[in-house]
Write a protein that holds these residues in place. Structure first.
Motif, PDB file in Angstrom:
ATOM      1  N   THR A 118       0.969  -1.236  -0.025  1.00  0.00           N
ATOM      2  CA  THR A 118       0.078  -0.074  -0.058  1.00  0.00           C
ATOM      3  C   THR A 118       0.820   1.200   0.011  1.00  0.00           C
ATOM      4  O   THR A 118       1.975   1.012   0.402  1.00  0.00           O
ATOM      5  N   ALA A 119       0.427   2.327  -0.550  1.00  0.00           N
ATOM      6  CA  ALA A 119       1.280   3.569  -0.693  1.00  0.00           C
ATOM      7  C   ALA A 119       1.791   4.016   0.434  1.00  0.00           C
ATOM      8  O   ALA A 119       1.122   4.065   1.596  1.00  0.00           O
ATOM      9  N   LYS A 120       2.901   4.573   0.447  1.00  0.00           N
ATOM     10  CA  LYS A 120       3.578   5.169   1.812  1.00  0.00           C
ATOM     11  C   LYS A 120       2.738   6.275   2.316  1.00  0.00           C
ATOM     12  O   LYS A 120       1.950   7.007   1.461  1.00  0.00           O
ATOM     13  N   GLU A 147     -14.325   8.198   3.248  1.00  0.00           N
ATOM     14  CA  GLU A 147     -15.366   8.882   2.734  1.00  0.00           C
ATOM     15  C   GLU A 147     -15.002   7.861   1.221  1.00  0.00           C
ATOM     16  O   GLU A 147     -14.310   7.009   1.188  1.00  0.00           O
ATOM     17  N   GLY A 148     -15.941   8.223   0.179  1.00  0.00           N
ATOM     18  CA  GLY A 148     -15.918   7.459  -1.153  1.00  0.00           C
ATOM     19  C   GLY A 148     -16.149   8.352  -2.338  1.00  0.00           C
ATOM     20  O   GLY A 148     -16.252   9.543  -2.141  1.00  0.00           O
ATOM     21  N   SER A 149     -16.130   7.819  -3.492  1.00  0.00           N
ATOM     22  CA  SER A 149     -16.605   8.281  -4.849  1.00  0.00           C
ATOM     23  C   SER A 149     -15.641   9.430  -4.938  1.00  0.00           C
ATOM     24  O   SER A 149     -15.866  10.233  -5.541  1.00  0.00           O
ATOM     25  N   THR A 154      -7.579  15.039  -3.574  1.00  0.00           N
ATOM     26  CA  THR A 154      -6.945  15.951  -4.341  1.00  0.00           C
ATOM     27  C   THR A 154      -5.382  15.208  -4.646  1.00  0.00           C
ATOM     28  O   THR A 154      -4.942  14.957  -3.649  1.00  0.00           O
ATOM     29  N   ILE A 155      -5.101  15.492  -6.015  1.00  0.00           N
ATOM     30  CA  ILE A 155      -3.634  14.913  -6.245  1.00  0.00           C
ATOM     31  C   ILE A 155      -3.048  16.213  -6.347  1.00  0.00           C
ATOM     32  O   ILE A 155      -3.207  17.490  -7.125  1.00  0.00           O
ATOM     33  N   VAL A 156      -1.766  16.493  -5.365  1.00  0.00           N
ATOM     34  CA  VAL A 156      -1.122  17.855  -5.080  1.00  0.00           C
ATOM     35  C   VAL A 156       0.052  17.604  -5.764  1.00  0.00           C
ATOM     36  O   VAL A 156       1.136  16.740  -5.568  1.00  0.00           O
ATOM     37  N   ASP A 180       1.934   8.838  -0.994  1.00  0.00           N
ATOM     38  CA  ASP A 180       2.718   8.972  -2.063  1.00  0.00           C
ATOM     39  C   ASP A 180       1.697   8.886  -3.328  1.00  0.00           C
ATOM     40  O   ASP A 180       0.865   8.011  -3.333  1.00  0.00           O
ATOM     41  N   PHE A 181       2.138   9.561  -4.132  1.00  0.00           N
ATOM     42  CA  PHE A 181       1.299   9.563  -5.534  1.00  0.00           C
ATOM     43  C   PHE A 181       1.944   8.216  -6.286  1.00  0.00           C
ATOM     44  O   PHE A 181       3.110   8.284  -6.506  1.00  0.00           O
ATOM     45  N   ILE A 182       0.975   7.219  -6.571  1.00  0.00           N
ATOM     46  CA  ILE A 182       1.471   6.091  -7.242  1.00  0.00           C
ATOM     47  C   ILE A 182       1.357   6.129  -8.621  1.00  0.00           C
ATOM     48  O   ILE A 182       0.193   6.418  -9.430  1.00  0.00           O
ATOM     49  N   ILE A 255     -11.646  -4.089  -5.061  1.00  0.00           N
ATOM     50  CA  ILE A 255     -10.172  -3.617  -4.602  1.00  0.00           C
ATOM     51  C   ILE A 255      -9.767  -2.579  -5.551  1.00  0.00           C
ATOM     52  O   ILE A 255      -9.420  -2.921  -6.764  1.00  0.00           O
ATOM     53  N   ASP A 256      -9.351  -1.458  -5.158  1.00  0.00           N
ATOM     54  CA  ASP A 256      -8.730  -0.433  -6.152  1.00  0.00           C
ATOM     55  C   ASP A 256      -7.225  -0.485  -5.955  1.00  0.00           C
ATOM     56  O   ASP A 256      -6.746  -0.592  -4.872  1.00  0.00           O
ATOM     57  N   PHE A 257      -6.673  -0.460  -7.286  1.00  0.00           N
ATOM     58  CA  PHE A 257      -5.176  -0.379  -7.112  1.00  0.00           C
ATOM     59  C   PHE A 257      -4.563   0.603  -7.943  1.00  0.00           C
ATOM     60  O   PHE A 257      -5.195   0.843  -8.776  1.00  0.00           O
ATOM     61  N   ARG A 258      -3.199   0.869  -7.577  1.00  0.00           N
ATOM     62  CA  ARG A 258      -2.460   1.671  -8.488  1.00  0.00           C
ATOM     63  C   ARG A 258      -1.127   0.531  -8.741  1.00  0.00           C
ATOM     64  O   ARG A 258      -0.806   0.255  -7.846  1.00  0.00           O
ATOM     65  N   MET A 259      -0.414   0.622  -9.861  1.00  0.00           N
ATOM     66  CA  MET A 259       0.500  -0.279 -10.073  1.00  0.00           C
ATOM     67  C   MET A 259       1.769   0.504 -10.693  1.00  0.00           C
ATOM     68  O   MET A 259       1.689   1.407 -11.539  1.00  0.00           O
ATOM     69  N   VAL A 271      -2.514  -1.367  -3.271  1.00  0.00           N
ATOM     70  CA  VAL A 271      -3.906  -1.309  -2.806  1.00  0.00           C
ATOM     71  C   VAL A 271      -4.159  -0.031  -2.198  1.00  0.00           C
ATOM     72  O   VAL A 271      -3.510   0.523  -1.401  1.00  0.00           O
ATOM     73  N   LEU A 272      -5.057   0.616  -3.077  1.00  0.00           N
ATOM     74  CA  LEU A 272      -5.780   1.952  -2.562  1.00  0.00           C
ATOM     75  C   LEU A 272      -6.563   1.806  -1.498  1.00  0.00           C
ATOM     76  O   LEU A 272      -6.566   2.831  -0.466  1.00  0.00           O
ATOM     77  N   GLU A 273      -7.699   0.998  -1.730  1.00  0.00           N
ATOM     78  CA  GLU A 273      -8.669   1.052  -0.706  1.00  0.00           C
ATOM     79  C   GLU A 273      -9.868  -0.351  -1.473  1.00  0.00           C
ATOM     80  O   GLU A 273      -9.309  -0.780  -2.414  1.00  0.00           O
ATOM     81  N   ILE A 274     -10.512  -0.484  -0.243  1.00  0.00           N
ATOM     82  CA  ILE A 274     -11.409  -1.530  -0.384  1.00  0.00           C
ATOM     83  C   ILE A 274     -12.863  -1.110  -0.187  1.00  0.00           C
ATOM     84  O   ILE A 274     -12.951  -0.439   0.718  1.00  0.00           O
TER      85      ILE A 274
HETATM   86  N1  LIG Z   1      -1.858   7.115  -3.920  1.00  0.00           N
HETATM   87  C1  LIG Z   1      -2.298   7.279  -4.988  1.00  0.00           C
HETATM   88  N2  LIG Z   1      -1.931   7.516  -6.056  1.00  0.00           N
HETATM   89  C2  LIG Z   1      -2.360   7.840  -7.332  1.00  0.00           C
HETATM   90  N3  LIG Z   1      -3.620   7.981  -7.593  1.00  0.00           N
HETATM   91  C3  LIG Z   1      -4.429   8.156  -6.273  1.00  0.00           C
HETATM   92  C4  LIG Z   1      -3.814   7.540  -5.062  1.00  0.00           C
HETATM   93  N4  LIG Z   1      -4.920   7.516  -3.998  1.00  0.00           N
HETATM   94  C5  LIG Z   1      -6.070   7.907  -4.840  1.00  0.00           C
HETATM   95  N5  LIG Z   1      -5.832   8.292  -6.113  1.00  0.00           N
HETATM   96  C6  LIG Z   1      -6.853   8.713  -7.162  1.00  0.00           C
HETATM   97  O1  LIG Z   1      -8.056   9.046  -6.350  1.00  0.00           O
HETATM   98  C7  LIG Z   1      -8.972   8.020  -6.842  1.00  0.00           C
HETATM   99  C8  LIG Z   1     -10.128   7.874  -5.377  1.00  0.00           C
HETATM  100  O2  LIG Z   1      -9.096   7.422  -4.417  1.00  0.00           O
HETATM  101  P1  LIG Z   1      -9.570   6.141  -3.573  1.00  0.00           P
HETATM  102  O3  LIG Z   1      -8.497   5.989  -2.613  1.00  0.00           O
HETATM  103  O4  LIG Z   1      -9.919   4.890  -4.311  1.00  0.00           O
HETATM  104  O5  LIG Z   1     -10.837   6.724  -2.910  1.00  0.00           O
HETATM  105  P2  LIG Z   1     -12.425   6.608  -3.137  1.00  0.00           P
HETATM  106  O6  LIG Z   1     -12.642   5.936  -4.271  1.00  0.00           O
HETATM  107  O7  LIG Z   1     -12.756   5.883  -1.918  1.00  0.00           O
HETATM  108  O8  LIG Z   1     -12.674   8.195  -2.854  1.00  0.00           O
HETATM  109  C9  LIG Z   1      -8.467   6.982  -6.982  1.00  0.00           C
HETATM  110  O9  LIG Z   1      -9.388   6.394  -7.899  1.00  0.00           O
HETATM  111  C10 LIG Z   1      -7.184   7.303  -7.891  1.00  0.00           C
HETATM  112  O10 LIG Z   1      -7.553   7.726  -9.499  1.00  0.00           O
END
Ligand SMILES: Nc1ncnc2c1ncn2[C@@H]1O[C@H](COP(=O)(O)OP(=O)(O)O)[C@@H](O)[C@H]1O
Ligand SMILES: [Mg+2]
Length: 316
Positions: A118-120, A147-149, A154-156, A180-182, A255-259, A271-274
């Motif tokens: 999972t991301a740092k 939260e969700g959706s 925010t991506i900073v 960490d931005f993946i 399960i949401d991922f970034r790779m 894993v970003l979240e479940i």
């Molecule tokens: N660590 C991360 N690195 C890159 N993108 C991310 C990251 N965390 C979230 N995102 C982006 O933000 C979206 C929403 O984040 P997520 O953790 O899935 O929360 P939720 O869907 O519950 O709001 C992801 O689908 C992805 O596009």
């Protein structure tokens, strides 16, 4: 036609959280499926009088609650707890998995404990954001823990955007996650009835996978199966199933991922979240993956109803 041998269902939709509109959309599809399948059912819009409404439904003979709810007060164990108390079996995960997975910080702690990538991350409370300087460098991601959706995410890319990103996330939860931005492919892995379905690659045409890109048809490209090799596919599916199991989900989840590439021939899936009550709207991903396995929407709803359960089922 209503089939008197089928369970009497109460369809729960709406809710008090930010994802109310998404829930009403999931609920509409569920209602149509229940009608087509012949289940006798009633719909409850979960507002402040939810307790009276659900008790009434139980008294009127409801045997299963089908949850078309998402997010706060719904995906977090609160509705599940109420169903447990009145002994009304409900679809999806139990109280613990729901509460755990709603909280992205707690989820990460469990995943890390099981060596699931999972991301740092860092955590800051909303009362401390003014002077907060994260150790994680930009680009980073700021999001509310519960939260969700993509609400509050925010991506900073530039430090100048950090303060407003923190204020924005603080509107949704008191605990804020800085990650960490993946940088890499985004994937989601649906699981249904113990089976890992085909992952879906998510490619928003503009920006990241935010609310608009999630729920507006045509704004995001979905590629199934994803453009990954067999070894990576196995790694992602195994990681998804392990996450599902260690967080103790039931029946279904996503399960949401970034790779990212970690070596020449190796990718690591973070894993970003479940999601314990994944969206089942017309643009949603779990129904899309189910269709790919020849499980149509009606069959999906039937599985959810038939697997409805209670946490303490079968024990004293
Ligand atoms: N660590 C991360 N690195 C890159 N993108 C991310 C990251 N965390 C979230 N995102 C982006 O933000 C979206 C929403 O984040 P997520 O953790 O899935 O929360 P939720 O869907 O519950 O709001 C992801 O689908 C992805 O596009
Ligand atoms: Mg997500």
């Amino acid at each position: 036609m209503i089939n008197s041998k089928k369970k009497k269902v109460v369809l729960l939709q709406g809710g008090l959280g930010a994802e109310r509109e998404v829930s009403l959309s999931t609920g509409k599809g569920f209602a149509q499926a229940l009608t087509e399948l012949g289940y006798p059912f009633e719909v409850v819009d979960c507002k402040e009088d939810f307790l009276e409404q659900i008790s009434m439904a139980k008294k009127n003979g409801a045997e299963a609650a089908l949850l078309a709810l998402h997010g706060k007060y719904a995906e977090d164990g609160i509705v599940q707890g109420i169903c447990e108390y009145i002994k009304l079996p409900y679809s999806g995960s139990g109280v613990f998995a729901s509460a755990l997975c709603m909280d992205k910080i707690a989820t990460k702690e469990v995943l890390i404990n099981h060596q699931i990538p999972t991301a740092k991350y860092e955590v800051v409370h909303k009362d401390s954001i003014v002077k907060y300087r994260p150790k994680i460098e930009v680009p980073l991601v700021v999001k509310p823990s519960r939260e969700g959706s993509s609400f509050g995410v925010t991506i900073v890319k530039d430090e100048k955007e950090l303060a407003s990103a923190l204020r924005h996330a603080a509107q949704y939860d008191s605990n804020i996650l800085i990650e960490d931005f993946i940088d890499g492919m985004e994937l989601t892995v649906p699981i249904l009835d113990g089976k890992v379905l085909t992952p879906i690659e998510i490619v928003p045409k503009v920006d990241f996978y935010d609310y608009k890109n999630k729920y507006t048809a045509g704004r995001t490209e979905y590629i199934m199966p994803p453009r990954i090799d067999a070894k990576t596919m196995k790694h992602v599916q195994e990681t998804a199933l392990k996450a599902f199991q260690v967080c103790r989900l039931r029946t279904y989840g996503r399960i949401d991922f970034r790779m990212t590439k970690v070596a020449d021939n190796e990718n690591r899936a973070y894993v970003l979240e479940i999601n314990t009550l994944p969206g089942c709207t017309p643009t949603s991903l779990l129904p899309k993956a189910a269709r790919h396995e020849n499980i149509d929407f009606n069959r999906l709803v039937e599985i959810l109803v038939e697997r409805a359960a209670l946490d303490y089922q079968g024990v004293k």
